[in-house]
Write a protein that holds these residues in place. Structure first.
Motif, PDB file in Angstrom:
ATOM      1  N   GLU A  87      66.048 -37.513  64.577  1.00  0.00           N
ATOM      2  CA  GLU A  87      64.861 -37.881  63.809  1.00  0.00           C
ATOM      3  C   GLU A  87      63.595 -38.029  64.640  1.00  0.00           C
ATOM      4  N   GLY A  88      63.749 -37.964  65.966  1.00  0.00           N
ATOM      5  CA  GLY A  88      62.561 -38.138  66.806  1.00  0.00           C
ATOM      6  C   GLY A  88      61.930 -39.498  66.618  1.00  0.00           C
ATOM      7  N   LEU A  89      62.768 -40.512  66.432  1.00  0.00           N
ATOM      8  CA  LEU A  89      62.269 -41.875  66.214  1.00  0.00           C
ATOM      9  C   LEU A  89      62.849 -42.819  67.278  1.00  0.00           C
ATOM     10  N   PRO A  90      62.168 -42.922  68.423  1.00  0.00           N
ATOM     11  CA  PRO A  90      62.716 -43.751  69.513  1.00  0.00           C
ATOM     12  C   PRO A  90      62.819 -45.235  69.167  1.00  0.00           C
ATOM     13  N   HIS A  91      62.117 -45.705  68.138  1.00  0.00           N
ATOM     14  CA  HIS A  91      62.199 -47.146  67.870  1.00  0.00           C
ATOM     15  C   HIS A  91      63.616 -47.573  67.502  1.00  0.00           C
ATOM     16  N   PHE A  92      64.437 -46.636  67.027  1.00  0.00           N
ATOM     17  CA  PHE A  92      65.827 -46.991  66.745  1.00  0.00           C
ATOM     18  C   PHE A  92      66.538 -47.429  68.029  1.00  0.00           C
ATOM     19  N   LEU A  93      66.214 -46.762  69.112  1.00  0.00           N
ATOM     20  CA  LEU A  93      66.834 -47.138  70.387  1.00  0.00           C
ATOM     21  C   LEU A  93      66.298 -48.491  70.863  1.00  0.00           C
ATOM     22  N   CYS A  94      65.011 -48.735  70.652  1.00  0.00           N
ATOM     23  CA  CYS A  94      64.423 -50.027  71.045  1.00  0.00           C
ATOM     24  C   CYS A  94      65.067 -51.170  70.263  1.00  0.00           C
ATOM     25  N   VAL A  95      65.161 -51.002  68.965  1.00  0.00           N
ATOM     26  CA  VAL A  95      65.771 -52.038  68.128  1.00  0.00           C
ATOM     27  C   VAL A  95      67.202 -52.289  68.615  1.00  0.00           C
ATOM     28  N   TYR A  96      67.879 -51.206  68.917  1.00  0.00           N
ATOM     29  CA  TYR A  96      69.260 -51.303  69.387  1.00  0.00           C
ATOM     30  C   TYR A  96      69.328 -52.109  70.698  1.00  0.00           C
ATOM     31  N   LEU A  97      68.467 -51.783  71.639  1.00  0.00           N
ATOM     32  CA  LEU A  97      68.513 -52.453  72.950  1.00  0.00           C
ATOM     33  C   LEU A  97      68.150 -53.931  72.820  1.00  0.00           C
ATOM     34  N   TYR A  98      67.188 -54.194  71.968  1.00  0.00           N
ATOM     35  CA  TYR A  98      66.792 -55.589  71.761  1.00  0.00           C
ATOM     36  C   TYR A  98      67.952 -56.376  71.151  1.00  0.00           C
ATOM     37  N   ASP A  99      68.586 -55.779  70.172  1.00  0.00           N
ATOM     38  CA  ASP A  99      69.740 -56.408  69.542  1.00  0.00           C
ATOM     39  C   ASP A  99      70.855 -56.614  70.576  1.00  0.00           C
ATOM     40  N   LEU A 100      71.052 -55.620  71.413  1.00  0.00           N
ATOM     41  CA  LEU A 100      72.085 -55.734  72.455  1.00  0.00           C
ATOM     42  C   LEU A 100      71.780 -56.897  73.398  1.00  0.00           C
ATOM     43  N   ALA A 101      70.532 -56.973  73.847  1.00  0.00           N
ATOM     44  CA  ALA A 101      70.156 -58.052  74.776  1.00  0.00           C
ATOM     45  C   ALA A 101      70.308 -59.411  74.106  1.00  0.00           C
ATOM     46  N   THR A 102      69.979 -59.466  72.820  1.00  0.00           N
ATOM     47  CA  THR A 102      70.122 -60.728  72.088  1.00  0.00           C
ATOM     48  C   THR A 102      71.595 -61.127  71.986  1.00  0.00           C
ATOM     49  N   ARG A 103      72.423 -60.160  71.659  1.00  0.00           N
ATOM     50  CA  ARG A 103      73.855 -60.467  71.572  1.00  0.00           C
ATOM     51  C   ARG A 103      74.397 -60.866  72.940  1.00  0.00           C
ATOM     52  N   PHE A 104      73.858 -60.230  73.964  1.00  0.00           N
ATOM     53  CA  PHE A 104      74.313 -60.603  75.305  1.00  0.00           C
ATOM     54  C   PHE A 104      73.968 -62.063  75.597  1.00  0.00           C
ATOM     55  N   SER A 105      72.755 -62.474  75.247  1.00  0.00           N
ATOM     56  CA  SER A 105      72.357 -63.868  75.481  1.00  0.00           C
ATOM     57  C   SER A 105      73.288 -64.821  74.761  1.00  0.00           C
ATOM     58  N   GLN A 106      73.617 -64.484  73.514  1.00  0.00           N
ATOM     59  CA  GLN A 106      74.505 -65.363  72.748  1.00  0.00           C
ATOM     60  C   GLN A 106      75.879 -65.416  73.401  1.00  0.00           C
ATOM     61  N   PHE A 107      76.355 -64.276  73.803  1.00  0.00           N
ATOM     62  CA  PHE A 107      77.650 -64.209  74.492  1.00  0.00           C
ATOM     63  C   PHE A 107      77.607 -65.078  75.762  1.00  0.00           C
ATOM     64  N   TYR A 108      76.539 -64.921  76.514  1.00  0.00           N
ATOM     65  CA  TYR A 108      76.460 -65.597  77.810  1.00  0.00           C
ATOM     66  C   TYR A 108      76.342 -67.113  77.638  1.00  0.00           C
ATOM     67  N   GLU A 109      75.729 -67.513  76.527  1.00  0.00           N
ATOM     68  CA  GLU A 109      75.637 -68.942  76.229  1.00  0.00           C
ATOM     69  C   GLU A 109      76.999 -69.509  75.850  1.00  0.00           C
ATOM     70  N   GLN A 110      77.750 -68.718  75.098  1.00  0.00           N
ATOM     71  CA  GLN A 110      79.005 -69.236  74.539  1.00  0.00           C
ATOM     72  C   GLN A 110      80.224 -68.980  75.403  1.00  0.00           C
ATOM     73  N   CYS A 111      80.166 -67.978  76.250  1.00  0.00           N
ATOM     74  CA  CYS A 111      81.346 -67.613  77.025  1.00  0.00           C
ATOM     75  C   CYS A 111      81.054 -67.705  78.509  1.00  0.00           C
ATOM     76  N   PRO A 112      81.640 -68.690  79.182  1.00  0.00           N
ATOM     77  CA  PRO A 112      81.453 -68.748  80.627  1.00  0.00           C
ATOM     78  C   PRO A 112      81.999 -67.472  81.254  1.00  0.00           C
ATOM     79  N   VAL A 113      81.332 -66.969  82.275  1.00  0.00           N
ATOM     80  CA  VAL A 113      81.794 -65.724  82.900  1.00  0.00           C
ATOM     81  C   VAL A 113      82.389 -66.017  84.275  1.00  0.00           C
ATOM     82  N   LEU A 114      81.551 -66.440  85.190  1.00  0.00           N
ATOM     83  CA  LEU A 114      82.030 -66.599  86.575  1.00  0.00           C
ATOM     84  C   LEU A 114      83.072 -67.713  86.701  1.00  0.00           C
TER      85      LEU A 114
END
Ligand code: ARG
Length: 564
Positions: free
Chosen positions: A501-528
């Protein structure tokens, strides 16, 4: 792999086993309760077949083979089917390294973008085409398409007569030409106020077009300087365009008489008020009269449209393109519709050549009016980029004072340029967009700095891991892990949507959503500090998230600094 199309195919198979044709309408689920993907096309199909949608959905579910892929599908509401992937399926796909799967039908795609008018300096009007076009080029290439970039710069036409005359008479030095914008304004002023000058300018146009040596040499000098200004902007922006991609309007000069001849042979030309025009019934003005596409003026001169017809001919016959994308502002929509239709009618574009105009809206200032300098002039791109890096520099100085000077300068460049690009890419290009420094440079929200910072945060986790972490079962064991995992697995799907579709904003929305989910994961799940298997699995998710964020930002042409 593209999980969405994979599931969609399975649903289609089930539908045809039930004797049904139609679109399954498979979409990522809007809410976790609806599963991972939802089939919402059954209602439409049922209506057509005059059947009860819930009953039909039940039949499709019975025929659906998703063993080992999804949990038993759920019938929901008036006839939705909710699909939830199994932990084993997620684990298997998370265990393979991140890679974009090439398109099954690689095409030769010509991307026509940036394309400033060389008579003037590049301004904000060219920013959107340059940035969006470049991101789409990267996405298409990563999917294995052959991409030919075409910078269809305006280097021909009557304005150049006036510029040449001014150059010859004012004896313009390179220093004077360093400010092309000012030079253009001076020439234009003389042209408008001095009839003799205007006459000499017109004579220069004729000299130029008839190939007179001195006029050509002066013109070439001007063009070279103007192109070097563009290249400086491209280099600062980090877009892929180089001198090799320049295919200027003048390159089609010799083809223009042939274009006219071909149009005549095809019986498409009509003379109207002395001009050569093509009238196609499908283009009507408000008054109901058919609109012409003018291809040759009464004085014999050719037009923007004529050159575009020649360009299509070249892209089809010489470049052998399968698909041509044009990134220009929305005001050229009618131009391209007409040019495409005439190109088809004349046989310049074979029926299977995809021609797509990908329009974008205007760039507006915070006041909602077209983006201008405080004095009301056009904003030069170089100045805009200066301001971007200066503003980013102030932020980086405040946030990361401890980093060495040289590194802060590099970060400021990545953040400033990244912010400008991302601000543009993250909006649906078809709308106008508000250019707002504070918003685009904010470390919160859907911005480049937010995503760049998310990457550096994950990197800092890995700086604290000494040994390699072992490969483990990647099946998510926590709701936040699962939310993150699902998003990670949608990468291919999103990349393919941007290419289609030649619409890069779909990728931006996706990356933002990914980063947000990562933050939630990192808050709730200890890693190290988690115990062995959890730690390894979660580190695996961190690594995959980082690779996906970096990969996605890379496709958008945005650099990620090592630290921030
Ligand atoms: N030079 C044109 C402008 O500045 C854009 C050209 C776009 N490409 C094309 N093939 N017409 O508006």
């Amino acid at each position: 792999m593209n999980i969405r199309t994979f599931l969609e195919q399975r649903v289609r198979n089930a539908m045809s086993a039930c004797g049904l044709a139609g679109n399954p309408g498979l979409q990522p689920a809007a809410r976790p309760e609806f599963g991972d993907y939802q089939v919402n096309g059954i209602m439409g199909v049922a209506k057509q077949a005059r059947r009860n949608p819930r009953e039909l959905a039940g039949e499709v579910i019975a025929a659906l083979d998703l063993d080992g892929i999804a949990e038993p599908p759920e019938l929901a509401g008036p006839g939705f089917i909710n699909l939830r992937l199994t932990p084993a399926f997620l684990a298997e796909h998370l265990a393979t390294p991140l890679a974009v799967t090439p398109a099954g039908n690689p095409q030769h795609v010509v991307v026509d973008y940036s394309a400033p008018n060389l008579a003037k300096e590049m301004h904000v009007g060219h920013l959107r085409s340059t940035i969006i076009g470049d991101a789409v080029v990267r996405v298409l290439s990563t999917l294995g398409h052959t991409v030919t970039r075409q910078n269809h710069v305006g280097d021909w036409g009557t304005q150049f007569g006036m510029l040449l005359t001014h150059m010859q008479e004012a004896g313009a030095s390179s220093a004077e030409l360093a400010d092309l914008e000012a030079f253009y304004v001076q020439a234009k002023q003389r042209f408008d106020s001095d009839a003799e000058f205007a006459m000499r300018s017109r004579a220069n146009v004729v000299a130029l077009q008839s190939g007179e040596v001195r006029a050509r040499a002066a013109w070439q000098r001007f063009i070279d300087i103007s192109l070097s200004h563009c290249q400086a902007v491209y280099d600062r922006l980090g877009v892929l365009l180089t001198a090799a991609d320049v295919q200027p309007e003048s390159a089609y000069n010799d083809d223009l008489p042939e274009v006219i001849r071909d149009l005549a042979t095809a019986g498409l030309l009509t003379q109207s008020d002395g001009a050569q025009c093509v009238f196609l019934d499908e283009f009507k003005g408000k008054d109901g009269n058919v609109l012409p596409l003018i291809v040759q003026k009464s004085d014999g001169g050719y037009l923007y449209a004529t050159t575009d017809l020649a360009a299509i001919r070249y892209r089809a016959r010489t470049l052998r393109a399968d698909r041509v994308l044009y990134f220009t502002d929305a005001r050229q929509a009618l131009h391209f519709r007409q040019v495409f239709a005439v190109a088809r009618a004349a046989g310049f574009a074979p029926p299977d050549l995809q021609l797509e105009h990908l329009p974008f809206g205007a760039m507006l200032g915070r006041d909602g009016k077209p983006f201008k300098t405080r004095a009301g002039g056009v904003v030069k791109l170089t100045e805009l980029l200066d301001e971007a890096t200066q503003r980013a520099r102030a932020i980086v100085n405040a946030k990361s004072a401890e980093l060495p000077e040289e590194e802060r300068a590099r970060i400021a460049h990545a953040v400033g340029i990244g912010a400008v690009k991302y601000a543009d890419l993250s909006k649906n290009r078809t709308n106008d967009y508000l250019f707002d420094w504070d918003q685009m440079l904010s470390f919160d929200g859907n911005t480049a700095p937010y995503l760049q910072y998310a990457c550096t945060r994950i990197r800092s986790i890995f700086r604290r891991v000494d040994a390699d972490f072992p490969a483990v079962d990647m099946a998510p064991a926590h709701a936040a892990e699962r939310q993150l995992a699902m998003q990670l697995l949608r990468y291919q799907e999103v990349v393919e949507t941007v290419a289609a579709e030649g619409l890069p904003h779909f990728l931006c929305v996706y990356l933002y959503d990914l980063a947000t989910r990562f933050s939630q994961f990192y808050e709730q799940c200890p890693v190290l500090n988690a115990e062995a298997d959890d730690r390894a699995r979660r580190l695996g998710l961190c690594a995959r998230t980082l690779a996906t964020l970096e990969g996605g930002l890379g496709l958008l042409g945005i650099e990620v600094p090592e630290r921030m």
